[in-house]
Enzyme design. Structure first.
Site, PDB file in Angstrom:
ATOM      1  CE1 TYR A 253       3.447  11.622   3.790  1.00 38.50           C
ATOM      2  CE2 TYR A 253       1.378  10.810   4.678  1.00 38.50           C
ATOM      3  CZ  TYR A 253       2.526  11.565   4.823  1.00 38.50           C
ATOM      4  OH  TYR A 253       2.744  12.252   5.980  1.00 38.50           O
ATOM      5  CG  HIS A 254      -1.751   8.515  -2.910  1.00 36.93           C
ATOM      6  ND1 HIS A 254      -3.129   8.615  -2.763  1.00 36.93           N
ATOM      7  CD2 HIS A 254      -1.346   7.581  -2.015  1.00 36.93           C
ATOM      8  CE1 HIS A 254      -3.534   7.767  -1.835  1.00 36.93           C
ATOM      9  NE2 HIS A 254      -2.478   7.126  -1.364  1.00 36.93           N
ATOM     10  N   PRO A 255       2.500  10.481  -4.651  1.00 40.08           N
ATOM     11  CG  PRO A 255       4.763  10.644  -4.075  1.00 40.08           C
ATOM     12  CD  PRO A 255       3.425  10.245  -3.522  1.00 40.08           C
TER      13      PRO A 255
END
Length: 415
Positions: free
Chosen positions: A349-351
């Site tokens: 969850y680090h886009p």
């Protein structure tokens, strides 16, 4: 250049030095769980000759430690609680909820407002100065393309009138590929869906209400490490998250047992993905391709990360609590490791990066976060990062917003 904005953002309860702020709106505190697995993990790290740190965000990032959390009095302190809720009564702030932006409105190549849907009603807001787009690494490029700003050929596929040809929109997507080790245990300090685990969770509610401590203050990823796959690297390229629960498919697959897990993610992947339109309908989700492991070197770096993490998990201080290896029991060779990574690696969850900042032909925003070729429009979120940072993206996204405030005002802040 950005350290002053990190300090401006932060209200750290323990750390007060050149790297940390104590007067900002975002509360940061030490873990209040008292979970012994934090110590088991740190002891295992020592057994692997890994240094211990009490501050991942100080002078030296490398090492193992316990994560600080964005909490106040043991309760989650989100960006909304930090920046939005205290100002809801201001006359110059109007918050619209349950609203879906459809597109940005232009007069020629100047952004003049937005169109949004609220319930069944289509509404329009006009601006006097600028539109600030902060919809994240997936929906900021989606909204730009829906509004006619993007690759001309892509827009034509969906019959969207071209406002400005900007081929970098939706390109350069990056995320941290992540692999999770998982183990069952009899240790009652872990969270689990076993009868005993559920009973202990219920009992922990009393401790939380009385002391604001214990299980219900946990972020679950309580301890971790920043490590290097190769000693010659200038900075860590791996991040570990030690989780006091058994995690499988982001928690969607349930196991009715006690357990613990450890994530290992690659901090500086070479692979680049994309965000594209599925259609011209704003209600249709965008097509997201993170292109994980597209660059072969990413897979090889993940193999090294796997081996380093496995060594920690099998160190005596942790292995004594291991009952069953859930996902990697039969993984023996490097080819086995590559196979299981391909099967199980996923997002953490680090886009970022899909509206990257820069001056080259594929940049979307300039160093002031203004969209190239467009007037009155800035993008202010993690999508503007040209490359993926070596850690979590939550605080850096808020730093970007803090710095954008000074850009909009025409100010410059120095440390």
């Amino acid at each position: 250049d950005v350290l002053p904005y990190f300090r401006l953002n932060e209200h750290n309860e323990r750390l007060d030095n050149e790297y940390h702020g104590t007067d900002g709106p975002l509360w940061v505190s030490d873990s209040r769980t008292g979970n012994p697995f934090q110590d088991y993990f740190l002891d295992a790290a020592r057994e692997c000759d890994i240094p211990i740190t009490d501050d991942f965000n100080g002078a030296e990032q490398e090492g193992a430690g316990v994560f600080q959390v964005t909490q106040k009095d043991g309760e989650r302190w989100s960006s909304a609680r930090a920046y939005l809720f205290p100002h809801l009564d201001r006359k110059n702030l109007q918050v619209e909820t349950l609203a879906q932006v459809q597109r940005i409105l232009f007069d020629g190549k100047r952004a003049v407002g937005v169109e949004f849907k609220q319930g069944k009603q289509l509404r329009t807001l006009r601006v006097r100065k600028e539109v600030l787009l902060s919809a994240g690494a997936f929906q900021s490029p989606q909204l730009l393309m829906l509004s006619g700003v993007g690759d001309m050929e892509e827009l034509k596929k969906h019959n969207i009138p071209v406002v400005h040809h900007l081929p970098g929109v939706g390109k350069n997507l990056q995320d941290h590929p992540d692999f999770i080790f998982g183990y069952t245990t009899d240790n009652p300090a872990t969270f689990g869906l076993s009868p005993g685990g559920m009973w202990r969770a219920l009992m922990a509610m009393a401790t939380y209400r009385k002391e604001r401590r214990g299980l219900w203050t946990s972020n679950f990823a309580e301890a971790g490490a920043f490590l290097k796959t190769r000693p010659e690297l200038s900075a860590p390229d791996l991040q570990l998250h030690m989780v006091t629960a058994l995690v499988d498919d982001h928690g969607r697959k349930m196991h009715f047992t006690q357990g613990y897990s450890c994530h290992v993610c690659l901090l500086r992947p070479r692979s680049r993905g994309s965000v594209q339109l599925a259609s011209a309908n704003p209600d249709d989700l965008p097509l997201i391709d993170p292109a994980f492991l597209d660059d072969p070197q990413d897979l090889e770096d993940m193999v090294e990360g796997y081996k380093i993490t496995q060594k920690i998990m099998e160190a005596p201080s942790l292995k004594r609590w291991m009952k069953k290896d859930m996902f990697t029991e039969n993984v023996k060779t490097d080819d086995d490791i590559r196979d299981v990574i391909r099967q199980r690696a996923d997002t953490v969850y680090h886009p970022v990066g899909s509206c990257k900042m820069g001056t080259d032909e594929h940049a979307v925003v300039d160093p002031q976060l203004r969209v190239h070729g467009i007037e009155g429009l800035r993008v202010i979120d993690a999508s503007i990062m040209p490359t993926l940072i070596g850690g979590n993206t939550n605080a850096p996204a808020m730093m970007i917003a803090e710095k954008a405030v000074d850009m909009i005002r025409g100010n410059s802040r120095v440390a």
